[in-house]
Design a protein around this motif. Structure first.
Motif, PDB file in Angstrom:
ATOM      1  N   PHE A 140     -27.924  -5.799   9.668  1.00  0.00           N
ATOM      2  CA  PHE A 140     -27.435  -5.565  11.023  1.00  0.00           C
ATOM      3  C   PHE A 140     -26.053  -4.929  10.996  1.00  0.00           C
ATOM      4  O   PHE A 140     -25.801  -3.953  11.699  1.00  0.00           O
ATOM      5  N   VAL A 141     -25.171  -5.471  10.185  1.00  0.00           N
ATOM      6  CA  VAL A 141     -23.807  -4.939  10.140  1.00  0.00           C
ATOM      7  C   VAL A 141     -23.817  -3.488   9.675  1.00  0.00           C
ATOM      8  O   VAL A 141     -23.138  -2.633  10.253  1.00  0.00           O
ATOM      9  N   ALA A 142     -24.606  -3.195   8.646  1.00  0.00           N
ATOM     10  CA  ALA A 142     -24.662  -1.826   8.138  1.00  0.00           C
ATOM     11  C   ALA A 142     -25.221  -0.893   9.205  1.00  0.00           C
ATOM     12  O   ALA A 142     -24.698   0.198   9.443  1.00  0.00           O
TER      13      ALA A 142
ATOM     14  N   PHE B 159     -30.576  -1.561  14.311  1.00  0.00           N
ATOM     15  CA  PHE B 159     -29.727  -1.454  15.502  1.00  0.00           C
ATOM     16  C   PHE B 159     -29.377   0.005  15.787  1.00  0.00           C
ATOM     17  O   PHE B 159     -29.055   0.362  16.912  1.00  0.00           O
TER      18      PHE B 159
ATOM     19  N   MET C 148     -30.172   0.056  23.125  1.00  0.00           N
ATOM     20  CA  MET C 148     -30.517  -1.051  22.239  1.00  0.00           C
ATOM     21  C   MET C 148     -30.797  -2.323  23.026  1.00  0.00           C
ATOM     22  O   MET C 148     -31.713  -3.081  22.704  1.00  0.00           O
TER      23      MET C 148
ATOM     24  N   PHE D  30     -33.720  -4.930  11.101  1.00  0.00           N
ATOM     25  CA  PHE D  30     -33.070  -4.950  12.409  1.00  0.00           C
ATOM     26  C   PHE D  30     -32.334  -3.630  12.590  1.00  0.00           C
ATOM     27  O   PHE D  30     -31.137  -3.533  12.373  1.00  0.00           O
TER      28      PHE D  30
ATOM     29  N   ILE E 207     -21.621   3.145  15.073  1.00  0.00           N
ATOM     30  CA  ILE E 207     -20.230   3.514  15.371  1.00  0.00           C
ATOM     31  C   ILE E 207     -19.938   4.917  14.852  1.00  0.00           C
ATOM     32  O   ILE E 207     -19.342   5.742  15.544  1.00  0.00           O
ATOM     33  N   ILE E 208     -20.401   5.192  13.626  1.00  0.00           N
ATOM     34  CA  ILE E 208     -20.135   6.509  13.037  1.00  0.00           C
ATOM     35  C   ILE E 208     -20.780   7.605  13.887  1.00  0.00           C
ATOM     36  O   ILE E 208     -20.120   8.559  14.300  1.00  0.00           O
TER      37      ILE E 208
ATOM     38  N   PHE F 147     -28.282 -10.400   8.533  1.00  0.00           N
ATOM     39  CA  PHE F 147     -26.868 -10.188   8.839  1.00  0.00           C
ATOM     40  C   PHE F 147     -26.349  -8.905   8.197  1.00  0.00           C
ATOM     41  O   PHE F 147     -25.748  -8.063   8.856  1.00  0.00           O
ATOM     42  N   THR F 148     -26.595  -8.753   6.897  1.00  0.00           N
ATOM     43  CA  THR F 148     -26.094  -7.600   6.171  1.00  0.00           C
ATOM     44  C   THR F 148     -26.674  -6.307   6.723  1.00  0.00           C
ATOM     45  O   THR F 148     -25.973  -5.329   6.948  1.00  0.00           O
TER      46      THR F 148
ATOM     47  N   TYR G 239     -25.709   1.494  23.163  1.00  0.00           N
ATOM     48  CA  TYR G 239     -25.730   0.045  23.400  1.00  0.00           C
ATOM     49  C   TYR G 239     -26.745  -0.320  24.479  1.00  0.00           C
ATOM     50  O   TYR G 239     -27.497  -1.289  24.343  1.00  0.00           O
TER      51      TYR G 239
ATOM     52  N   PHE H 236     -25.165  -1.360  12.344  1.00  0.00           N
ATOM     53  CA  PHE H 236     -24.165  -1.305  13.396  1.00  0.00           C
ATOM     54  C   PHE H 236     -23.057  -0.319  13.043  1.00  0.00           C
ATOM     55  O   PHE H 236     -22.609   0.457  13.883  1.00  0.00           O
ATOM     56  N   GLY H 237     -22.624  -0.357  11.771  1.00  0.00           N
ATOM     57  CA  GLY H 237     -21.621   0.601  11.312  1.00  0.00           C
ATOM     58  C   GLY H 237     -22.100   2.025  11.529  1.00  0.00           C
ATOM     59  O   GLY H 237     -21.339   2.891  11.972  1.00  0.00           O
ATOM     60  N   SER H 238     -23.389   2.265  11.253  1.00  0.00           N
ATOM     61  CA  SER H 238     -23.936   3.614  11.446  1.00  0.00           C
ATOM     62  C   SER H 238     -23.865   4.024  12.912  1.00  0.00           C
ATOM     63  O   SER H 238     -23.603   5.194  13.214  1.00  0.00           O
TER      64      SER H 238
END
Lengths: 290, 293
Positions: free
Chosen positions: A97-99, A36, A223, A34, A105-106, A94-95, A220, A101-103
């Motif tokens: 996606f979160v990672a 993102f 995506m 995923f 933001i960075i 989930f894991t 966003y 997603f963090g990228s």
């Protein structure tokens, strides 16, 4: 006449959506990762292009090449240093996606710090509208984008049907176990998926920059469009994603006939909502994988 | 200094309420929503509307906000019942985008981009809440209430049902659990409790606009839950405290340009999300390497 104008605008936007969505669909369909951060890839492409082309004043071909190199490196970097390590120990959706997603933001904030948070518009005379028939404005960019899209989709079709990598990627999207049985490495194939999918974003990012402009948070929106196209088109069907991307562009613009432009996202969302409720497998779901 | 701390305290409580309620959906039900800020917003706007037009009673206003949040949560519940994982993320992202559009367009209710101004002070049994200290106590009791409710829910049979659905929907179904009802309940509860945060926020600032309810807020709350530890009771509170203290801590680093502090803060929590997922997917408050899902 207004409707025709809106339709033409819709095609222009839709082509860009299709180009963006295909990249995500390719990555997600074959690797099931995923990704993102695909939206972040889009932002990187636009800003790098603008920096080389307008900032340094170099030739646009060079700018395209550098932007492509940047997006491919970003995709491969995430795959190698984020997704692969996560998949090694468990790799739930989930894991990942979160990672991912963090990228996002960075990248979004780094770009904001380096290039500023303002609106980026790639300045080119090509984006100015030309009156074709009375009251119908068409910009030369539409023709270029159309040509570009046809060439890219044609090329992609050849890659997916005629080369070993393309065939293997399609096989991976249908049955990862079988690919492994045939002695192919899913991990190695995912490298190709990321390289190909990430580079596909470059033309869309440049055209978006030249037509409507963008800012670091457009990720966003990108995506959302990519996800809607991929899901409504049917996961695993990259052509489904392309067709739906085009349709969303047209629908968003036709909606301007009745609604203000702020509601265009609501239109694409309504399409997604209806599909999720009534036909979650999408238009061209699993069975009809291209 | 006291005023500064009280101010920080109120915002911490608001964020912690949001994180704890989001954790009910993400951590316990395993439904990954990106639209939590919408329910924060619905709570805030409803509270403002009721407070300005009908009554100043805190209890009535809060109940109205909770009702609105709970009623509109079907927007998230409906797709959650139909699809899972990636599909649902798309749907909730859509709800978030749609929510922001409505917040900034529905001028009669939300005041458009300008927002709602001069929200009157709340009263509770005739006593007016006005000083920062009183507001802090109000926010803290709101947080305590929400934590208490979610703790008893999470530890009770409902929480076990939720986790069963999260870990294996088919197994829960096979045990005769009504998966649809369990999921819907979790979402309705979480959304209406999130509206409490909206009420406190609207009253405390006496001014709200769409800026506070964008996707960035959803992301921030999500980061609090994940960094703290999804599926744990105190993880989200730890996460909220960590992310709230980050900007204050950063402002002590004199060499950082003031205008970029917001961005640097976001980069830090983005990085924290990536690294945590690689090395410790359960979050800060977790028992070892067990994943959130």
């Amino acid at each position: 006449m207004l409707l025709l104008q809106l339709f033409v605008n819709g095609i222009q936007v839709g082509i860009l959506y299709a180009l963006t969505a295909v990249g995500f669909s390719l990555i997600f369909g074959s690797t099931k990762i995923f990704h993102f951060a695909h939206g972040a890839t889009f932002v990187i492409a636009a800003y790098i292009f603008q920096f080389i082309y307008a900032g340094l004043g170099l030739h646009w071909i060079l700018a395209v090449i550098v932007a492509m190199m940047a997006t491919v490196s970003f995709g491969l970097f995430l795959n190698r240093f984020v997704y692969v390590p996560i998949q090694r120990h468990e790799g739930s959706y989930f894991t990942i996606f979160v990672a991912s997603f963090g990228s996002v933001i960075i990248v979004q904030n780094l770009i904001g710090i380096i290039f500023g948070r303002g609106f980026l518009v790639i300045d080119t005379p090509l984006s100015r509208g030309v009156e074709v028939v009375d009251n119908l404005l068409v910009s030369p960019l539409l023709g270029i984008a159309l040509l570009c899209a046809v060439m890219i989709f044609g090329g992609l079709h050849l890659v997916m049907t005629r080369t070993h990598v393309g065939i293997a990627l399609r096989a991976l999207s249908e049955s990862p176990e079988l690919v492994r049985t045939f002695g192919l490495s899913a991990r190695r194939l995912s490298v190709y998926a990321f390289a190909l999918g990430s580079s596909l974003v470059v033309p869309a990012a440049i055209f978006t920059g030249a037509t409507s402009g963008l800012n670091p948070t457009i990720g966003y929106h990108v995506m959302l469009i990519s996800l809607i196209s991929t899901i409504v088109g049917g996961v695993g069907s990259i052509w489904g994603a392309a067709i739906v991307g085009l349709m969303i562009g047209i629908a968003e613009n036709l909606a301007l006939w009745q609604f203000d432009s702020q509601w265009s996202e609501a239109v694409s969302f309504a399409i997604l909502f209806l599909f999720i409720i009534f036909r979650p497998s999408g238009l061209f779901g699993r069975a009809s994988v291209h | 200094m006291i005023a500064y701390l009280l101010n920080l305290g109120v915002f911490f409580c608001v964020n912690a309420i949001l994180a704890v309620t989001l954790n009910l959906i993400i951590g316990y039900a395993g439904i990954f929503t990106m639209a939590h800020a919408v329910f924060f917003g619905i709570g805030a706007y409803t509270a403002a509307f009721v407070a300005m037009n009908f009554t100043s009673s805190l209890i009535v206003v809060t109940l109205a906000a909770m009702l609105a949040g709970g009623a509109l949560s079907f927007l998230v519940a409906l797709p959650a019942l139909r699809v899972r994982d990636e599909y649902f993320v798309a749907a909730s992202l859509g709800v978030q985008m749609l929510g922001v559009t409505i917040f900034s367009e529905w001028k009669a209710f939300t005041g458009g981009l300008g927002g709602v101004l001069n929200i009157p002070l709340p009263t509770i049994f005739g006593y007016e809440i006005s000083t920062p200290t009183e507001f802090f106590i109000l926010a803290l009791s709101g947080l305590a209430l929400v934590v208490l409710i979610s703790r008893s829910l999470a530890r009770g049979s409902f929480g076990r049902n939720l986790m069963a659905v999260r870990d294996s929907e088919s197994a829960a179904l096979a045990l005769g659990k009504n998966v649809a009802v369990i999921k819907t309940l979790a979402i309705v509860l979480s959304s209406s409790l999130a509206a409490i945060a909206g009420t406190i926020y609207a009253y405390y600032l006496s001014f709200i606009n769409v800026q506070s309810f964008t996707v960035d807020t959803s992301v921030l709350i999500m980061a609090m839950v994940i960094i703290g530890g999804a599926g744990t009771i105190y993880g989200p509170i730890v996460g909220a405290a960590t992310l709230m203290l980050l900007p204050s801590a950063l402002s002590y680093l004199w060499f950082l340009p003031k205008t970029e502090i917001g961005s640097i803060q976001q980069i830090i929590y983005g990085l924290a999300m990536v690294l945590l997922m690689i090395y410790r997917p359960g979050g800060m408050v977790s028992s070892g390497t067990k994943s959130a899902r």
